[in-house]
Write a protein that holds these residues in place. Structure first.
Motif, PDB file in Angstrom:
ATOM      1  N   ALA A  49       0.447  13.978  -4.624  1.00  0.00           N
ATOM      2  CA  ALA A  49       0.333  14.059  -6.088  1.00  0.00           C
ATOM      3  C   ALA A  49      -0.681  15.124  -6.452  1.00  0.00           C
ATOM      4  O   ALA A  49      -1.690  15.294  -5.776  1.00  0.00           O
ATOM      5  N   GLY A  50      -0.383  15.851  -7.531  1.00  0.00           N
ATOM      6  CA  GLY A  50      -1.286  16.891  -8.013  1.00  0.00           C
ATOM      7  C   GLY A  50      -1.269  18.137  -7.142  1.00  0.00           C
ATOM      8  O   GLY A  50      -2.160  18.977  -7.238  1.00  0.00           O
TER       9      GLY A  50
ATOM     10  N   ALA B 249       0.833  -1.207   0.000  1.00  0.00           N
ATOM     11  CA  ALA B 249       0.000   0.000   0.000  1.00  0.00           C
ATOM     12  C   ALA B 249       0.870   1.261   0.000  1.00  0.00           C
ATOM     13  O   ALA B 249       1.816   1.363   0.779  1.00  0.00           O
ATOM     14  N   ILE B 250       0.554   2.184  -0.886  1.00  0.00           N
ATOM     15  CA  ILE B 250       1.169   3.512  -0.873  1.00  0.00           C
ATOM     16  C   ILE B 250       0.036   4.521  -0.702  1.00  0.00           C
ATOM     17  O   ILE B 250      -0.854   4.628  -1.553  1.00  0.00           O
ATOM     18  N   GLN B 251       0.079   5.213   0.406  1.00  0.00           N
ATOM     19  CA  GLN B 251      -0.990   6.162   0.701  1.00  0.00           C
ATOM     20  C   GLN B 251      -0.785   7.447  -0.103  1.00  0.00           C
ATOM     21  O   GLN B 251       0.311   7.992  -0.145  1.00  0.00           O
ATOM     22  N   MET B 252      -1.857   7.930  -0.748  1.00  0.00           N
ATOM     23  CA  MET B 252      -1.799   9.170  -1.530  1.00  0.00           C
ATOM     24  C   MET B 252      -2.309  10.319  -0.647  1.00  0.00           C
ATOM     25  O   MET B 252      -3.292  10.154   0.075  1.00  0.00           O
ATOM     26  N   TYR B 253      -1.652  11.465  -0.722  1.00  0.00           N
ATOM     27  CA  TYR B 253      -2.173  12.620   0.017  1.00  0.00           C
ATOM     28  C   TYR B 253      -1.987  13.889  -0.801  1.00  0.00           C
ATOM     29  O   TYR B 253      -1.212  13.920  -1.761  1.00  0.00           O
ATOM     30  N   ILE B 254      -2.732  14.919  -0.426  1.00  0.00           N
ATOM     31  CA  ILE B 254      -2.675  16.187  -1.163  1.00  0.00           C
ATOM     32  C   ILE B 254      -2.838  17.343  -0.180  1.00  0.00           C
ATOM     33  O   ILE B 254      -3.658  17.259   0.739  1.00  0.00           O
ATOM     34  N   PRO B 255      -2.047  18.412  -0.349  1.00  0.00           N
ATOM     35  CA  PRO B 255      -2.226  19.569   0.534  1.00  0.00           C
ATOM     36  C   PRO B 255      -3.330  20.494   0.033  1.00  0.00           C
ATOM     37  O   PRO B 255      -3.532  20.639  -1.172  1.00  0.00           O
ATOM     38  N   LEU B 256      -4.034  21.125   0.961  1.00  0.00           N
ATOM     39  CA  LEU B 256      -4.993  22.183   0.627  1.00  0.00           C
ATOM     40  C   LEU B 256      -4.540  23.417   1.409  1.00  0.00           C
ATOM     41  O   LEU B 256      -4.636  23.448   2.636  1.00  0.00           O
TER      42      LEU B 256
ATOM     43  N   HIS C  55      -8.648  11.896   1.851  1.00  0.00           N
ATOM     44  CA  HIS C  55      -7.786  12.355   2.942  1.00  0.00           C
ATOM     45  C   HIS C  55      -7.142  13.656   2.475  1.00  0.00           C
ATOM     46  O   HIS C  55      -6.728  13.754   1.328  1.00  0.00           O
ATOM     47  N   VAL C  56      -7.092  14.666   3.343  1.00  0.00           N
ATOM     48  CA  VAL C  56      -6.536  15.952   2.926  1.00  0.00           C
ATOM     49  C   VAL C  56      -5.618  16.508   4.009  1.00  0.00           C
ATOM     50  O   VAL C  56      -5.807  16.234   5.197  1.00  0.00           O
ATOM     51  N   LEU C  57      -4.617  17.274   3.580  1.00  0.00           N
ATOM     52  CA  LEU C  57      -3.685  17.945   4.490  1.00  0.00           C
ATOM     53  C   LEU C  57      -3.940  19.450   4.397  1.00  0.00           C
ATOM     54  O   LEU C  57      -3.705  20.051   3.342  1.00  0.00           O
ATOM     55  N   LEU C  58      -4.441  20.071   5.476  1.00  0.00           N
ATOM     56  CA  LEU C  58      -4.696  21.512   5.489  1.00  0.00           C
ATOM     57  C   LEU C  58      -3.419  22.248   5.897  1.00  0.00           C
ATOM     58  O   LEU C  58      -2.800  21.903   6.905  1.00  0.00           O
TER      59      LEU C  58
END
Ligand code: SF4
Length: 390
Positions: free
Chosen positions: A339-340, A70-77, A122-125
């Motif tokens: 990513a993105g 498993a590779i967890q994907m995350y993205i910053p907001l 899942h999001v990173l604020l």
């Protein structure tokens, strides 16, 4: 408090002991099934460079055993680029005359919708440090807007007090990232001359406040380029081990951000032969350029060393790194990858032209990254796996 442990470890002596490690020390560390901080020093030392292949194989096996494929994907907001601190390495620095922007609830919802459309659960604020406008009250409102749309919410904002964290956890906050930037106390002052962030000890104690507040997960790291990365990484590992012993219910992650160019600051350095960035001679450092840089091989060495020290810790790689590097690193110990990413408030739909915190290096879409992960025989996971397993 970690401060006491920190004060028992003198920078120059630690640095010397890392650089004095020998091939025999590295071989001893590799042969052990459980490794301590002396082994970690050997594995991050220059003496370990010829053993990179062996380190990579062990790291790969340990990661497979604990995390599977498993590779967890995350993205910053990014919520805001307002900031009252001066940091020499950041586009949002108070002395940088840029247009400032803080998302309101409607704008936040539009960004949330764009991120949901990409597939993330899942999001990173993220925000700068402007307590008057982007303080705990703002974060509570932001969490109330975001929470219905994500299984899991992380934050990377200014250090807060224990009571603030307790309130935010009540509102659904799951994880907090707080990087010390550098554990070199004197150089920390050079890079943080103004604002609350200039208080080294307050930042150093933040993970303790998070642990006491009962956070589910926290992320540590240093900004690679500010000081000798080997010594800074030793202190990060020391901090990690202290926290794991003291707040054993909390989970931990480590990141390895390398300095990136940004408006008003760092200028790119010449590329080194292996695609990393060449070291800047110490005498030529101006305070705006990286004092030291780390090659790609050295970053792989560090990732593997963390895995050999700690089988449980999550290891995270951001879009600061190049596509080639990230593709290569997937199998070597990394467990989560962004990513993105856009590093500006409103960067996805509301205000794509606002100033970014730093330039990203891997511009590929989340879908393209997910395909790359699958091609390597791994499984992209779109929300924090702790939430998946609960
Ligand atoms: S690194 Fe953080 S605290 Fe420093 S200027 Fe940038 S946003 Fe502000």
């Amino acid at each position: 408090m970690f401060l006491k442990t920190f004060q028992q470890h003198e920078w120059t002596a630690i640095r010397r002991s890392i650089y004095n490690k020998t091939a025999a020390d590295v071989e001893r560390a590799l042969a052990r099934s459980h490794r301590d901080l002396e082994d970690f020093k050997a594995l991050i030392s220059p003496a370990a460079a010829p053993y990179l292949e062996t380190m990579a194989q062990i790291s790969h096996q340990l990661t497979l055993k604990r995390f599977g494929r498993a590779i967890q994907m995350y993205i910053p907001l990014y919520l805001s680029n307002e900031c009252q601190n001066i940091c020499t390495y950041c586009g949002f620095s108070y002395d940088n005359k840029i247009r400032r922007k803080t998302l309101n609830a409607g704008e936040l919802l539009r960004e949330v919708a764009a991120i949901r459309d990409m597939g993330y659960g899942h999001v990173l604020l993220v925000s700068g440090e402007a307590s008057q406008t982007v303080g705990t009250d703002y974060f509570i409102k932001a969490l109330q807007v975001v929470r219905p749309h994500f299984a899991n919410i992380s934050m990377e904002v200014q250090p807060l007090e224990q009571a603030d964290y307790e309130q935010l956890i009540q509102e659904g906050l799951y994880s907090v990232l707080v990087y010390q930037e550098t554990y070199h106390q004197e150089d920390y002052k050079l890079h943080h001359p103004k604002g609350k962030k200039s208080n080294f000890n307050h930042r150093l104690d933040t993970p303790d406040r998070l642990g006491r507040a009962g956070i589910h997960k926290m992320g540590l790291g240093v900004l690679i380029g500010l000081e000798d990365w080997r010594t800074d990484s030793f202190y990060t590992a020391l901090h990690l081990q202290y926290l794991e012993r003291t707040y054993w219910k909390t989970k931990y992650s480590i990141s390895f951000p390398r300095l990136r160019p940004h408006t008003g600051g760092v200028t790119p350095q010449a590329a080194s032969p292996d695609g990393g960035q060449a070291a800047v001679p110490e005498g030529e450092w101006t305070g705006l350029n990286p004092k030291v840089t780390m090659t790609d091989r050295e970053l792989i060495q560090l990732i593997c060393a963390y895995r050999l020290l700690d089988e449980e810790v999550e290891l995270s790689l951001s879009t600061r790194e190049s596509p080639v590097f990230r593709d290569h690193a997937i199998k070597l110990g990394i467990t989560s990858i962004s990513a993105g990413s856009r590093t500006n408030p409103g960067g996805y739909v509301v205000d794509p032209g606002s100033l970014e915190q730093f330039e990203i290096h891997d511009e590929r879409s989340p879908r393209a990254i997910a395909e790359m992960i699958k091609r390597q025989g791994y499984d992209p996971v779109w929300k924090d796996w702790d939430a998946v397993l609960q």
